[in-house]
Motif scaffolding. Structure first.
Motif, PDB file in Angstrom:
ATOM      1  N   ARG A   1       1.026  -1.422  -0.005  1.00  0.00           N
ATOM      2  CA  ARG A   1      -0.460   0.199   0.010  1.00  0.00           C
ATOM      3  C   ARG A   1       0.489   1.358  -0.348  1.00  0.00           C
ATOM      4  NH1 ARG A   1      -2.836   0.491   4.868  1.00  0.00           N
ATOM      5  NH2 ARG A   1      -1.594  -1.271   6.087  1.00  0.00           N
TER       6      ARG A   1
ATOM      7  N   LYS B   1      -3.190   5.767 -11.741  1.00  0.00           N
ATOM      8  CA  LYS B   1      -2.754   4.070 -11.715  1.00  0.00           C
ATOM      9  C   LYS B   1      -2.479   4.677 -13.678  1.00  0.00           C
ATOM     10  CE  LYS B   1      -5.275   1.699  -9.502  1.00  0.00           C
ATOM     11  NZ  LYS B   1      -6.418   0.756  -9.124  1.00  0.00           N
TER      12      LYS B   1
ATOM     13  N   LEU C   1      -8.183   7.939 -10.327  1.00  0.00           N
ATOM     14  CA  LEU C   1      -8.461   7.794  -9.392  1.00  0.00           C
ATOM     15  C   LEU C   1      -8.739   8.803  -8.174  1.00  0.00           C
ATOM     16  CD1 LEU C   1      -5.697   5.327  -7.509  1.00  0.00           C
ATOM     17  CD2 LEU C   1      -8.026   4.914  -8.718  1.00  0.00           C
TER      18      LEU C   1
ATOM     19  N   TYR D   1      -4.473  10.744   1.122  1.00  0.00           N
ATOM     20  CA  TYR D   1      -4.734   9.260  -0.361  1.00  0.00           C
ATOM     21  C   TYR D   1      -3.876   7.778   0.167  1.00  0.00           C
ATOM     22  CZ  TYR D   1      -7.686   7.319  -3.733  1.00  0.00           C
ATOM     23  OH  TYR D   1      -9.032   6.409  -4.314  1.00  0.00           O
TER      24      TYR D   1
ATOM     25  N   ILE E   1      -3.414   4.006  -1.403  1.00  0.00           N
ATOM     26  CA  ILE E   1      -4.073   2.496  -2.962  1.00  0.00           C
ATOM     27  C   ILE E   1      -2.803   1.900  -2.786  1.00  0.00           C
ATOM     28  CG2 ILE E   1      -3.154   2.451  -5.254  1.00  0.00           C
ATOM     29  CD1 ILE E   1      -2.992   6.043  -5.012  1.00  0.00           C
TER      30      ILE E   1
ATOM     31  N   CYS F   1      -1.995  -1.813  -4.087  1.00  0.00           N
ATOM     32  CA  CYS F   1      -1.310  -1.533  -5.525  1.00  0.00           C
ATOM     33  C   CYS F   1      -1.579  -3.364  -6.020  1.00  0.00           C
ATOM     34  CB  CYS F   1       0.022  -1.726  -6.193  1.00  0.00           C
ATOM     35  SG  CYS F   1       0.425  -2.510  -7.670  1.00  0.00           S
TER      36      CYS F   1
ATOM     37  N   ILE G   1       2.283   5.232  -9.841  1.00  0.00           N
ATOM     38  CA  ILE G   1       1.104   6.252  -9.659  1.00  0.00           C
ATOM     39  C   ILE G   1       1.697   7.605 -10.438  1.00  0.00           C
ATOM     40  CG2 ILE G   1      -0.259   7.489  -7.785  1.00  0.00           C
ATOM     41  CD1 ILE G   1       0.107   4.937  -5.725  1.00  0.00           C
TER      42      ILE G   1
ATOM     43  N   TRP H   1       0.926  11.312  -9.694  1.00  0.00           N
ATOM     44  CA  TRP H   1       0.163  11.908  -8.303  1.00  0.00           C
ATOM     45  C   TRP H   1       0.359  13.763  -8.749  1.00  0.00           C
ATOM     46  CZ3 TRP H   1       2.349  12.711  -2.773  1.00  0.00           C
ATOM     47  CH2 TRP H   1       1.824  13.135  -1.939  1.00  0.00           C
TER      48      TRP H   1
ATOM     49  N   ASP I   1     -12.710   0.959  -2.090  1.00  0.00           N
ATOM     50  CA  ASP I   1     -11.297   2.443  -2.381  1.00  0.00           C
ATOM     51  C   ASP I   1     -11.840   2.547  -3.655  1.00  0.00           C
ATOM     52  OD1 ASP I   1     -10.023   2.160   0.293  1.00  0.00           O
ATOM     53  OD2 ASP I   1      -8.978  -0.056  -0.918  1.00  0.00           O
TER      54      ASP I   1
END
Length: 391
Positions: free
Chosen positions: A183, A201, A211, A222, A224, A226, A233, A235, A285
């Motif tokens: 995570r 993603k 997301l 946040y 996430i 995997c 990722i 961002w 999620d």
């Protein structure tokens, strides 16, 4: 999808200004750049155009009435990655001219789609209720956290409003390599100039799922998980030229969501139950709560710079740089809304307090003052007002 109805290597050029009779309507052929169509239409017909159209010679769309009076038109640069155009009152003919491209799609929207949207809204409400119920039977164990952020992860890539990948000098993003079964916790509390919060993603440099998009800059963290379907990722944090502060990226091993020990499950239901719970929590999620976006332009000149046309829903245009476009936007928001609304005020607005705005309308010629009104937000909630421009 009626893209096949377009004439190939053809463009319609409609000369004249909105509100006037078209001085000329020409059909230009043997041009490999364009595809075009002429359609009968009626007020309220809705068209969806997707794809990047860049030519400024032709018009993306023009609507005319039975006298060839131009009711609505936009330059081709106005059409971006996704645009919905509605035929105005008295429209009987529509001309569409797009840049020929495999990415261009042209669709007439069926009213049943709106009915489907209503069902989706109801489903989202059910999911919200389910999330509350699940939160009572699921507990989260923290696991082992390790800070992995370093400046090498900074990127100029960004996630556009349409969910595609772009690159620009003013954007700041973090591009993080990830591994299956772990995570990742993202925290931008230390970034003081965060202006966007978009997460996607990716497999290498291809976005596989967005997301979060168009979420509030007030969102600071946040998490996430995997599952192995992506290895990075992306961002997006800010569209400022400098990034003020240091974001945090933590890799989390172990822990996760588990069934509360307070919940008693019959032994016969245990086989496979953990997988079912994981499926539910993974689905939760992935729920993205979409926001409502409204753009308000100070005056017609500002709106023209962005090829924006007032629709009374998502776009409002003001008069003489006062705040009436913002006020009209606020007035359309339901008083009991539980959604988040984001109003982007574009351009230079002039405002004053209630006690100092002019009592006469300058359009009548009787006032010696500029009409500068105030904003009233009585009995309104969940409204976020952002300035985009000089003042």
């Amino acid at each position: 999808n009626i893209i096949d109805n377009f004439d190939q290597s053809t463009a319609y050029i409609v000369y004249g200004n909105q509100g006037e009779i078209a001085s000329s309507i020409e059909k230009i052929t043997n041009n490999a750049t364009f595809i075009a169509t002429k359609l009968e239409c009626k007020a309220g017909d809705r068209f969806l155009i997707t794809g990047k159209c860049v030519s400024v010679q032709a018009r993306a769309y023009v609507f005319v009435d039975e006298s060839d009076r131009i009711l609505l038109k936009a330059s081709q640069t106005f059409v971006g990655e996704k645009s919905v155009i509605e035929a105005p009152e008295s429209a009987i003919t529509a001309y569409f001219t797009l840049t020929k491209s495999e990415s261009v799609e042209f669709v007439i929207l069926d009213p049943s789609i709106e009915e489907l949207d209503d069902k989706i809204t109801e489903t989202n409400k059910s999911l919200t209720s389910l999330e509350e119920e699940v939160s009572n039977i699921i507990i989260t164990e923290s696991g082992i956290e390790e800070e992995i952020y370093n400046s090498a992860y900074l990127s100029k890539d960004y996630i556009s409003a349409g969910g595609t990948l772009g690159t620009a000098a003013r954007y700041w993003s973090v591009r993080i390599p990830v591994a299956k079964g772990l995570r990742y916790k993202l925290d931008s509390s230390n970034v003081s100039n965060q202006t966007v919060f978009r997460i996607a993603k990716t497999v290498e440099r291809e976005i596989t799922e967005v997301l979060i998009n168009e979420a509030s800059p007030e969102t600071k963290n946040y998490e996430i998980y995997c599952d192995g379907s992506f290895n990075y990722i992306l961002w997006t944090l800010s569209n400022a030229y400098d990034l003020e502060g240091t974001p945090s990226v933590k890799r989390i091993e172990g822990g996760g969501k588990k069934l509360s020990p307070d919940i008693q499950i019959p032994p016969e239901s245990l086989p496979g139950f953990e997988d079912s719970i994981k499926d539910i929590t993974d689905r939760l999620d992935g729920v993205v709560y979409k926001s409502n976006i409204i753009y308000c332009y100070a005056d017609q000149e500002t709106a023209n710079q962005f090829q924006a046309i007032e629709d009374g829903v998502n776009i409002f245009v003001g008069y003489n740089a006062n705040v009436n476009s913002i006020q009209r936007a606020i007035n359309t928001i339901p008083r009991d809304t539980d959604k988040q609304w984001y109003i982007f005020a574009v351009g230079e607005f002039r405002t004053s307090s209630f006690n100092h705005f002019a009592t006469e309308d300058p359009l009548s010629g009787e006032s010696q003052e500029d009409y500068v009104c105030y904003i009233e937000m009585v009995d309104r909630q969940n409204i976020h007002l952002f300035g985009v421009g000089n003042r």
